[in-house]
Design an enzyme around this catalytic site. Sequence first.
Site, PDB file in Angstrom:
ATOM      1  CE  LYS A 116     -61.796 -53.046   8.546  1.00 19.37           C
ATOM      2  NZ  LYS A 116     -61.241 -52.804   7.199  1.00 19.37           N
ATOM      3  CG  ASP A 134     -57.231 -49.392   8.833  1.00 17.44           C
ATOM      4  OD1 ASP A 134     -56.324 -49.124   9.643  1.00 17.44           O
ATOM      5  OD2 ASP A 134     -57.725 -48.541   8.073  1.00 17.44           O
TER       6      ASP A 134
END
Length: 212
Positions: A116, A134
């Site tokens: 991420k 997220d």
Amino acid sequence: MIPKIVSYLDFLFPNPRCELNYHKDYELLLAVMMSAQTTDKRVNMVTEILFTEYPSLEALASAKEEDIINIIRPIGTYQRKASNIISISKSLLEHTDGHVPNDRVYLESLSGIGHKTANVVLSNLYGENCMAVDTHVSRVSKRLGLAQSSDDVSVIEKKLTKKFKGYSLSRLHHQFVLFGRYHCKSMSPNCLECQLQEFCKEYQKKNKKKEK
């Protein structure tokens, strides 16, 4: 459905951007790493001090861990993050002449840098068309039926990448984050003002409860 979501997000956030403050490429990398389990606002508070007291990679690489801890203590897991800051700084100096490369494999090999974080960094620094998932992106995706409640971040990323093919995933990432942060909040989402009610499982669930 997809065009309507994109249109609404464009209306709400015509100029979306990362809300982490940074002036150098490595500052973004470190800031995103530090943003895990805390807010961008809190990260900005500590990086303003950190990057002023340690204005270069060389300074960060040679810093004492306890000194960095004292600065970033307001954010979560500060001990591990302080260690990561020093380790990342040393690696960038040793392997990349101090710049953050457009190299996912290398970035994900750094301490505290996962998929991420690499997505956020690569999309912001190099315009790579990737979707970083997220907590905000995950929540919004599940509420709008773009993903299942049981999907993990990897599955959600694949689904969003497929569903929004042809669109700027980097732009959508920021829009999803901002939408989740200020509108489709975890607690008390602004459902009544939202123009995506027809797709929202959360809104439909609330209405069923009212009908009972």
